[in-house]
Design a protein around this motif. Sequence first.
Motif, short mmCIF file in Angstrom:
data_model
loop_
_atom_site.label_atom_id
_atom_site.label_comp_id
_atom_site.label_asym_id
_atom_site.label_seq_id
_atom_site.Cartn_x
_atom_site.Cartn_y
_atom_site.Cartn_z
N ALA A 188 0.84 -1.20 0.00
CA ALA A 188 0.00 0.00 0.00
C ALA A 188 0.87 1.25 0.00
N ILE A 209 4.03 1.60 -1.12
CA ILE A 209 4.68 1.79 -2.42
C ILE A 209 3.66 2.26 -3.46
N SER A 210 2.45 1.70 -3.41
CA SER A 210 1.43 2.12 -4.36
C SER A 210 1.09 3.59 -4.16
N SER A 246 3.72 5.63 -5.53
CA SER A 246 3.72 5.57 -6.99
C SER A 246 2.74 6.53 -7.62
N VAL A 247 1.58 6.72 -6.99
CA VAL A 247 0.58 7.56 -7.65
C VAL A 247 0.51 8.97 -7.06
N PHE A 248 1.09 9.17 -5.88
CA PHE A 248 0.96 10.49 -5.26
C PHE A 248 1.44 11.64 -6.15
N PRO A 249 2.63 11.49 -6.81
CA PRO A 249 3.09 12.61 -7.64
C PRO A 249 2.07 13.06 -8.68
N PHE A 250 1.26 12.13 -9.20
CA PHE A 250 0.26 12.54 -10.20
C PHE A 250 -0.86 13.34 -9.55
N TRP A 253 -0.50 15.03 -6.88
CA TRP A 253 0.09 16.30 -6.46
C TRP A 253 0.19 17.28 -7.63
N MET A 254 0.50 16.76 -8.82
CA MET A 254 0.50 17.59 -10.03
C MET A 254 -0.82 18.34 -10.13
N VAL A 291 -1.36 21.00 -7.26
CA VAL A 291 -0.62 22.25 -7.45
C VAL A 291 -1.20 23.02 -8.63
N LEU A 337 -3.73 20.22 0.60
CA LEU A 337 -3.48 18.88 0.05
C LEU A 337 -4.62 18.43 -0.84
N MET A 394 2.99 22.57 -13.61
CA MET A 394 2.33 21.31 -13.22
C MET A 394 1.12 21.08 -14.08
N THR A 435 0.71 14.20 -19.26
CA THR A 435 0.75 12.87 -18.64
C THR A 435 -0.60 12.18 -18.66
N LEU A 477 -1.95 8.17 -18.70
CA LEU A 477 -2.62 7.51 -17.58
C LEU A 477 -3.94 6.89 -18.03
#
Lengths: 320, 289
Positions: free
Chosen positions: B30, B32-33, B36-40, B42-43, B46, B61, B257, B264, B268
């Motif tokens: 959980a 790592i997952s 893995s998706v948080f940066p998207f 966060w994009m 922002v 947030l 962003m 991106t 996706l």
Amino acid sequence: MSAQTPTSPWRSKAPKPKKVKGVTGIASLNGKWGYLFTAPFFVMFLIFGLAPIVYSTYIAFFHWDPLGDQTFNGLENFTNLLQDDHFWNALRNTLNIWALSTFPQMAMSIGLAAVLRNKKLKFKTFWRTILLVPNITSVIAVAIVFGQLFGRDFGLINLFLSYLGMPHHIDFIEETIPGHIAIATMITWRWVGYNALIFLASMLAIPEDLYESASLDGASAWQQFIYVTLPQLKNTITFVLIVGTIGGLQVFAEPLTLGGTMDGGSTRQFSTLTLYLYEQAFINNKWGYAAAVGILITFIVLIVSGINFMITRRLASEEQ
Amino acid sequence: MSQTVANRVIGRRKVPRWQKVSPFGYFALALISFISVFPFYWMFVVASNTTAEISKSPPSLIPGPRFFIVVEHVLQVVPFGLALWNTLLVGTVVAVAQVFFSALAGFAFAKLHFKGRKFLILFVIGTMMLPSQLGIIPLFMMISQWGLFDTLYALIVPALVTAFGVFWMRQIIDAQIPNELLEAASIDGGSVLRIYWSIVLPVIRQSSFVLGLFSFLGIWNDFLWPGLVLSSPEHFTAQIAVQQLKASYVIDYALNMGGAFMATSPLLILFIFVGRRLVSGVMDGAVKG
């Protein structure tokens, strides 16, 4: 081989049947078909893959200014390069980033694969798929997000670290070691899931009875992992390490996008070997010098891969 | 009687082969997952908030209301729609070409006899060890000399074949098509071309699709080469367009962003449909054992 066995035109692991002229039409055509099928690939591969490499080697022995003159200067590019502090700086940065990203990544992906391998895992496909998401996205987009996350003043990572008790904010862009950690983080983020899938594929190919007999002998899950799984993974570990090394020693996209410039930042903290090649070629217009950098990168890649190969082989044979 | 005793003895020593995944295992997955998706996510956060919202401590947030304003802003600065179209076009052509040429050569290397086969495939694999930037200067010279500078051909032509594609296809065809099948077909009088068309191609369809996807993703995400050989905005690819947003004096995080998110999100969305196939493709290509 009896006379009845038809001559097989297909490659097989069995000893090749003796070629008898005219037994089947295809066997006699076979040679031609092999060349016909590979020819389109080889023609283009020669033009766009090999010829540039050969020509690059030629250029490396010249003082080659694309806008000015091109004069032969023997080994001068190479001897200058060996005395070039910026080159050694780039080499140091590259090796640093490579080490910081490769080893934690290997450990994490093997660990993840071990969890994913369990037959009782729920939502198997979901986990596998989501792990591949970072790998498909562009370095530029990722660098923009990570640049913000690693930001000195308002970045989430510094905020998080200060909650953990870090007394001051770290500058992940301007300071060398934190910068390398930031880049290694981006690389690890991108590749950890991909490599976990590679290890998983390899783990699923391990025969079940090895585990069965190990558990009959009373081996715990951990012992099974150490004494059954790991030794069976040795080829895959070597493979991932070599591929990672070839890629890792050519790293440029992350430092270029995070630092923003080809020279690697104010103290050249992000300059890597490949970035140095680009800087010499497309900023300073020193094509001969840049080509010489390329040749040295090749030697370094071959040497480091060779060392890695020997070490993993040695470790693997000791384990048995 | 003795049977039950034996069962009991073994039964006591036997460890269940597949113990349940520990909570720690799920936690690791959980975590790592999430990473893995948080940066998207966060994009998007922002891009849809004001700089003030992001710069306060702790920052917001959750997504804000400004996403479409940012999209409009991005479209004013760079011709983003055109850039997406260019990328799609180049990516599709390259993907089809790479699959076509790799499958042909991969088939020959996996299944046909011809003189020099072993040497040639080892040679191709050997070149994969060479740094890809080694030939970039002569390639740049070629493109300029042929008048392809600042055209989409500059992106397509050098990418039509790769050593990796051939290597990968050879692995796939070797593993997925038994020799007996080909032998039977050739005894029945099929020509090599016919056998390739009606036996080999249908079997490798899935794997070809995966190779094509990887080529497509490679083109979509490349930025260095396009940056070198393209100069006019009407030829930009999506990544170059995103890079242009960065070029202004002050870094506008929402704008950057927003661009990154726009470049991106098509991937996706594509990934939702093809993710599972990519996963099995990666695993098929792995070295077993």
